[in-house]
Design an enzyme around this catalytic site. Sequence first.
Site, PDB file in Angstrom:
ATOM      1  N   ASP A  83       1.686   7.629   1.503  1.00 25.23           N
ATOM      2  CA  ASP A  83       1.886   6.222   1.159  1.00 25.23           C
ATOM      3  C   ASP A  83       1.048   5.825  -0.063  1.00 25.23           C
ATOM      4  O   ASP A  83      -0.103   6.263  -0.194  1.00 25.23           O
ATOM      5  CB  ASP A  83       1.462   5.390   2.378  1.00 25.23           C
ATOM      6  CG  ASP A  83       1.876   3.942   2.295  1.00 25.23           C
ATOM      7  OD1 ASP A  83       2.923   3.662   1.691  1.00 25.23           O
ATOM      8  OD2 ASP A  83       1.148   3.098   2.860  1.00 25.23           O
ATOM      9  N   HIS A  84       1.625   4.992  -0.923  1.00 25.72           N
ATOM     10  CA  HIS A  84       0.906   4.461  -2.094  1.00 25.72           C
ATOM     11  C   HIS A  84       0.222   5.561  -2.903  1.00 25.72           C
ATOM     12  O   HIS A  84      -0.980   5.475  -3.195  1.00 25.72           O
ATOM     13  CB  HIS A  84      -0.126   3.409  -1.683  1.00 25.72           C
ATOM     14  CG  HIS A  84       0.496   2.102  -1.273  1.00 25.72           C
ATOM     15  ND1 HIS A  84       1.149   1.277  -2.160  1.00 25.72           N
ATOM     16  CD2 HIS A  84       0.572   1.493  -0.063  1.00 25.72           C
ATOM     17  CE1 HIS A  84       1.597   0.205  -1.518  1.00 25.72           C
ATOM     18  NE2 HIS A  84       1.276   0.324  -0.250  1.00 25.72           N
ATOM     19  N   ASP A 105       3.780   5.075  -6.076  1.00 21.50           N
ATOM     20  CA  ASP A 105       3.499   3.669  -6.380  1.00 21.50           C
ATOM     21  C   ASP A 105       3.151   3.493  -7.854  1.00 21.50           C
ATOM     22  O   ASP A 105       2.008   3.684  -8.262  1.00 21.50           O
ATOM     23  CB  ASP A 105       2.347   3.179  -5.488  1.00 21.50           C
ATOM     24  CG  ASP A 105       2.066   1.690  -5.683  1.00 21.50           C
ATOM     25  OD1 ASP A 105       2.691   1.079  -6.567  1.00 21.50           O
ATOM     26  OD2 ASP A 105       1.218   1.148  -4.949  1.00 21.50           O
ATOM     27  N   HIS A 177      -0.726  -7.268   1.005  1.00 12.37           N
ATOM     28  CA  HIS A 177      -1.509  -6.304   1.768  1.00 12.37           C
ATOM     29  C   HIS A 177      -2.802  -6.906   2.338  1.00 12.37           C
ATOM     30  O   HIS A 177      -3.365  -7.831   1.772  1.00 12.37           O
ATOM     31  CB  HIS A 177      -1.904  -5.122   0.872  1.00 12.37           C
ATOM     32  CG  HIS A 177      -0.766  -4.211   0.539  1.00 12.37           C
ATOM     33  ND1 HIS A 177      -0.125  -4.233  -0.675  1.00 12.37           N
ATOM     34  CD2 HIS A 177      -0.152  -3.250   1.268  1.00 12.37           C
ATOM     35  CE1 HIS A 177       0.825  -3.314  -0.688  1.00 12.37           C
ATOM     36  NE2 HIS A 177       0.841  -2.702   0.479  1.00 12.37           N
ATOM     37  N   HIS A 205       6.238  -3.994   2.737  1.00 12.94           N
ATOM     38  CA  HIS A 205       4.810  -3.656   2.777  1.00 12.94           C
ATOM     39  C   HIS A 205       4.017  -4.895   3.187  1.00 12.94           C
ATOM     40  O   HIS A 205       4.507  -6.013   3.108  1.00 12.94           O
ATOM     41  CB  HIS A 205       4.341  -3.160   1.405  1.00 12.94           C
ATOM     42  CG  HIS A 205       4.714  -1.733   1.149  1.00 12.94           C
ATOM     43  ND1 HIS A 205       3.789  -0.733   0.992  1.00 12.94           N
ATOM     44  CD2 HIS A 205       5.928  -1.146   1.051  1.00 12.94           C
ATOM     45  CE1 HIS A 205       4.402   0.410   0.784  1.00 12.94           C
ATOM     46  NE2 HIS A 205       5.713   0.195   0.808  1.00 12.94           N
ATOM     47  N   VAL A 228       2.917  -1.192   8.473  1.00 16.17           N
ATOM     48  CA  VAL A 228       1.808  -1.939   9.094  1.00 16.17           C
ATOM     49  C   VAL A 228       0.529  -1.093   9.019  1.00 16.17           C
ATOM     50  O   VAL A 228       0.527   0.069   9.435  1.00 16.17           O
ATOM     51  CB  VAL A 228       2.118  -2.247  10.579  1.00 16.17           C
ATOM     52  CG1 VAL A 228       0.943  -2.970  11.235  1.00 16.17           C
ATOM     53  CG2 VAL A 228       3.394  -3.070  10.707  1.00 16.17           C
ATOM     54  N   THR A 230      -3.215  -2.906   8.278  1.00 19.67           N
ATOM     55  CA  THR A 230      -4.411  -3.706   8.556  1.00 19.67           C
ATOM     56  C   THR A 230      -4.497  -4.169  10.012  1.00 19.67           C
ATOM     57  O   THR A 230      -5.594  -4.190  10.594  1.00 19.67           O
ATOM     58  CB  THR A 230      -4.431  -4.919   7.606  1.00 19.67           C
ATOM     59  OG1 THR A 230      -4.418  -4.416   6.268  1.00 19.67           O
ATOM     60  CG2 THR A 230      -5.652  -5.785   7.820  1.00 19.67           C
TER      61      THR A 230
END
Length: 281
Positions: A83-84, A105, A177, A205, A228, A230
């Site tokens: 991810d990212h 990203d 985010h 996101h 998801v 945080t």
Amino acid sequence: MTLVPAAVLVDDAREADAAVGAFNVITLEHAEAVVAGAERAGRPVVLQLSENAIAFHRTPDAIAAACVAVARTSSTDVALHLDHVTGDELVRRTADLGFSSVMYDGSKHPYDANVARTADAAAWASEHGIWLEAELGEVGGKDGAHAPGVRTDPAEARAFVEATGVDSLAVAVGSSHAMTSQDARLDHDLIRALRDAVPVPLVLHGSSGVPDDELRAAIGAGMVKINVGTALNVAFTGAVREHLAADGTVTDPRKYLAGARDAISDVVAHVLGVLALSPRS
Ligand code: G3H
Ligand code: ZN
């Protein structure tokens, strides 16, 4: 039931007019908890490992291997996703780490540079059987502030997907985010316009800040992959804090990590329950 490609889970969700949950892993306990939550909910799940989480571990190898092992021993379908990722080197390690998909990203770059870099990553991914997600219109918030203002333009999104050949697209529709409160408001008309404009599945996101009813509406409007992170850490750290406040002499980390892991599992089971009740309108 075991390790499956993210492409399969996303395609299945899209065909069912539903969405798949994707949850960010930082520690081994996160991976165990996400899979436990998915097993409790009776749903497939995407375990995702961000470039930032990998930086915490210094190299991707050990935490990625842990995710593979947790996925392989699951009783539900689990996909593994990077991810990212902003660095080409990590993109190109996706397959050898045992992962089936990656989010490149390039959203911090100006449009033309994002197109060029994403197209390069997508070409590599396609040659190697890897499913590639990209981002257009930066979903902000990583600096700590809720940044709900940015929006992805549908015409630009169509051109971006055509020019890059990506398999899925993360779009900015009002979430951001790292929110620790659930009060984001999404632009559902824009989600519908984006769904109609691009041929690939849409990714939301920053879903930790999105209340359940907004999440249901977003899936109804066309979101297919729900990210998801945080919210898991809010639950994890909250449980640790509570345990340490009640027991000032504890030394064995298992005493507080067990509850923290359960707290993540509860969040995952809850979110997957919301997704299960959110067929596309
Ligand atoms: O890529 C990961 C997600 O966008 C997670 O965002 O930590 O705000 O839930 P979040
Ligand atoms: Zn994200």
